[in-house]
Structure formats: structure tokens, C-alpha cells
Design a protein around this motif. Structure first.
Motif, short mmCIF file in Angstrom:
data_model
loop_
_atom_site.label_atom_id
_atom_site.label_comp_id
_atom_site.label_asym_id
_atom_site.label_seq_id
_atom_site.Cartn_x
_atom_site.Cartn_y
_atom_site.Cartn_z
N GLN A 142 0.83 -1.03 0.18
CA GLN A 142 -0.04 0.05 0.04
C GLN A 142 0.73 1.20 0.05
N SER A 143 1.90 1.22 0.64
CA SER A 143 2.95 2.38 0.84
C SER A 143 3.36 2.63 -0.66
N GLN A 144 3.91 1.58 -1.54
CA GLN A 144 4.45 1.85 -2.64
C GLN A 144 3.28 2.20 -3.72
N ILE A 145 2.21 1.84 -3.50
CA ILE A 145 1.16 2.07 -4.38
C ILE A 145 0.64 3.72 -4.28
N LEU A 146 0.66 4.06 -2.78
CA LEU A 146 0.26 5.64 -2.49
C LEU A 146 1.50 6.15 -2.85
N THR A 147 2.88 5.84 -2.90
CA THR A 147 4.03 6.62 -3.25
C THR A 147 4.04 6.82 -4.63
N ALA A 148 3.66 5.65 -5.57
CA ALA A 148 3.52 5.86 -7.05
C ALA A 148 2.60 7.00 -7.34
N GLU A 149 1.53 6.79 -6.70
CA GLU A 149 0.16 7.43 -7.19
C GLU A 149 0.67 9.12 -6.92
N GLY A 150 1.28 9.12 -5.66
CA GLY A 150 1.51 10.78 -5.51
C GLY A 150 2.63 11.33 -6.42
N GLU A 151 3.65 10.20 -6.76
CA GLU A 151 4.55 10.71 -8.00
C GLU A 151 3.97 10.99 -9.07
#
Length: 370
Positions: free
Chosen positions: A198-207
């Protein structure tokens, strides 16, 4: 004789007191007394004041009618997978018929204990350890049903049967603890992996959103910059046409740009034409022709500062000539180094010195003089 009569009175009084004590019976609340007359059941005394026939009626038992709790000692029981477990049970019961509890069985408490142990072994023997540990409610219901059915003819009501603890062997407990620890470690690893995902998904969405916003901002900035440059060019163009500059001013602007062209960091080799004077004369002629085409003539307002402009143009022409001579010398040195001591090819002829006055002179005038 004097002492006989008082002794008789005392004996009669004692007998009367004893008879009265045996004839009167006070029964407390929530208790029943079973009375026998000459060894045979006569009646049951209820709570309150009761009268008996002295020396004929006797109280056999005093039965407590309240609900009672009995905890049985741990009993070893073998499960269906051949494991010996120790089970503690707690029994809740109450006497509903004191007569049958007295005459139907000699010791109902011991009978209930043995019946509980037997039923418990039958129930647990048909279950494995895992099911026995997780089926306490089912075991309790089965025990309660069997005990209530059996003890009903004894005048006893079994209200509830509870299993306090089921203790497996120490080796089995160690294995169960290891299994539980492994299961908890697995769940923790799964939760950590899900959290990382979930952290990687949120980070990718933020980027992604940041990149989109940066691209949009860059686009808006480029649009605004282009609009600003367009307005600046339009303003300069309008100002030039309104000022109507002469050919000398255009030549002066070109001479000011020559040192900047020569000093460029990307200019590795700068080719200097041999006929620099002719090139400048041709450019001046072209600028002069353009000025004649557009009707280039100095305005009365610009004639006042003509002398100052000519002086600045002369200084700029001298600087441009010096820069051209320096670049020509550098080209000569580079050709000599590239030849490596061999007979170098003949380089470009040195340009003729150019005077600032000749650069500022109108090419049309020079042609008339020639």
C-alpha cells in the motif's frame, strides 16, 4: 424422704424440657427435614415451626434446597488421537425432591461425580485434541443432558455443567505454542507485506500526480513565457518602426554583437573572412538599402545626439576589429599545432585593418566617391 421429692420434681422438669425440645422443630428457609416415625418415612418438614411426637418421630436428614456448586478434581481422559488430557469440571445442581434424594440413592453427590467422569470420558474419547479444545459448549450441553436425565429420578436437577480447563501434555503444549508463534509470525509478515504494498502504491500515485502537476505547471509557464516573449518582440518591433532608426544605428548594433559572438563558449573555431572590410561594406550597403526602402531618415529629434552615437560607434568598431585580429591569430596558432612541424598549408590572408570611420560611413557615399 425429704430429698426424694425434690429429686423427682427435678427429674420431671428435665423430662418435660427434653420432651418439649423434641416435640418442637424450627426449620430455616430453603431447607427441608425428612421425618421418620418408628423408622418409616412420615412427612417432610417445611420452613417454619413444626411439631413432632416426642420419642416417636425423628428427623432423618436435613436437605439444603438451594442450588449448589461442586468442583471435581482433574480427571485424565484419552482423546481419539491417543492423547491424555486432564479435564476439570464444575457442576451446578439443586435438590427438587428431598424424599427421593434421601431414599433413592445413598450419596447423590458421589454418584453425580462418577457419572460426570464416565460421561466426560465417553464424550472426549470421540473427539481429537483440536476439536476438544474448541468444542466446550458442545461438551457442556452433552454432559448436562446426560446428567439431568439420570439424576432426575434421584430428585436432583442438574442446571449447568462447565469445563474449567483442559490441560494437554507438556510436549503437546510446547508444540502448540510453536505453532501459534509461527502462525502469528506469518500473519505479521503478511501484514507487513500488505503495508509495504500500500505504501508503494500510494507513493507511486503521489509521484504520478506530482509529475502531472509539474508538467501542467511547466506547460502553463511555457505558454506564459511565449506570450511574454511575443509581447516583447511586438513592443520592440513597434518601437523600432516608430523610432525609424538610420543605417548607422543598425551598423552600430551589429558591431556591438560581434564581441559576444566571438566570446561564445561553444565556438571552437571562428572563421574570419579575408575580405572583412568588403563584408562589412556589403552589410552596410544592405542595411542602407533597407533604410532607403523603408524611408530610413534620421528624425529631427535624433539629430541632436548624432555626434555621441558616432563616437560610440567608432569605439565599438575598434573593439570588433581587435577581436577579429585576435581570433585570426588563434586560428593561425591552431593550424600550426595541427600541422605538427610539417609544412603547414597557407592560411587565410590577414585582414586589412579597418578604421571605425570607414565602418560608419554610408556605403552609398563610398560608392559615389569611388
Amino acid at each position: 424422704m425429704e430429698f426424694v421429692f425434690p429429686a423427682l420434681l427435678i427429674a420431671v422438669a428435665v423430662i418435660a424440657v427434653v420432651t418439649l425440645a423434641k416435640a418442637v422443630r424450627i426449620v430455616p428457609q430453603q431447607r427441608q427435614d425428612v421425618v421418620e416415625r418408628l423408622g418409616r418415612y412420615k412427612r417432610t418438614l417445611n420452613p417454619g415451626l413444626n411439631l413432632l411426637v416426642p420419642f416417636i418421630d425423628a428427623v432423618r436428614t436435613k436437605v439444603d434446597m438451594r442450588e449448589q456448586v461442586v468442583s471435581f478434581p482433574p480427571q485424565p481422559v484419552i482423546t481419539s488421537d491417543n492423547l491424555v488430557v486432564s479435564i476439570d469440571t464444575v457442576l451446578y445442581f439443586k435438590v427438587v425432591d428431598s424424599v427421593r434424594a434421601t431414599y433413592e440413592i445413598s450419596n447423590f453427590l458421589q454418584a453425580i461425580e462418577q457419572l460426570t467422569v464416565t460421561t466426560l470420558r465417553n464424550v472426549i474419547g470421540s473427539l481429537d485434541l483440536e476439536r476438544a479444545l474448541t468444542s466446550r459448549e458442545e461438551i457442556n450441553r452433552h454432559l448436562s443432558g446426560v446428567l439431568d436425565e439420570t439424576t432426575g429420578r434421584w430428585g436432583i436437577k442438574v442446571t449447568r455443567v462447565e469445563i474449567k480447563a483442559i490441560e494437554p501434555p507438556p510436549s503437546i503444549r510446547d508444540s502448540m505454542e510453536k505453532q501459534m508463534r509461527a502462525e502469528r509470525d506469518r500473519r505479521a509478515a503478511i501484514l507487513n507485506a500488505e503495508g509495504h504494498k500500500q505504501s508503494q502504491i500510494l507513493t507511486a500515485e503521489g509521484e504520478k500526480q506530482a509529475a502531472v502537476l509539474r508538467a501542467d505547471g511547466d506547460r502553463q509557464a511555457r505558454i506564459l513565457q511565449a506570450e511574454g516573449q511575443a509581447k516583447a518582440i511586438r513592443t520592440v518591433f513597434d518601437a523600432i518602426h516608430q523610432a525609424n532608426p538610420s543605417q548607422k544605428v543598425l551598423a552600430y548594433q551589429y558591431l556591438q554583437a560581434l564581441p559576444q559572438i566571438a566570446n561564445g563558449t561553444a565556438n571552437k573555431v571562428w572563421i574570419v573572412p579575408a575580405e572583412l572590410t568588403k563584408a562589412l561594406e556589403g552589410m552596410g550597403g544592405a542595411l542602407g538599402g533597407l533604410s532607403q526602402m523603408v524611408g530610413d531618415a534620421p528624425t529631427p529629434e535624433a539629430s541632436d545626439g548624432a555626434s555621441q552615437v558616432e563616437q560610440e560607434a567608432a569605439e565599438a568598431a575598434q573593439a570588433a576589429a581587435a577581436a577579429a585580429q585576435q581570433i585570426h591569430d588563434e586560428v593561425r596558432v591552431a593550424e600550426a599545432q595541427a600541422s605538427g612541424g610539417k609544412s603547414a598549408p597557407q592560411g587565410l590572408p590577414a585582414p586589412e585593418p579597418v578604421s571605425p570611420a570607414s565602418l560608419l560611413t554610408d556605403p552609398a557615399d563610398q560608392r559615389e566617391r569611388g
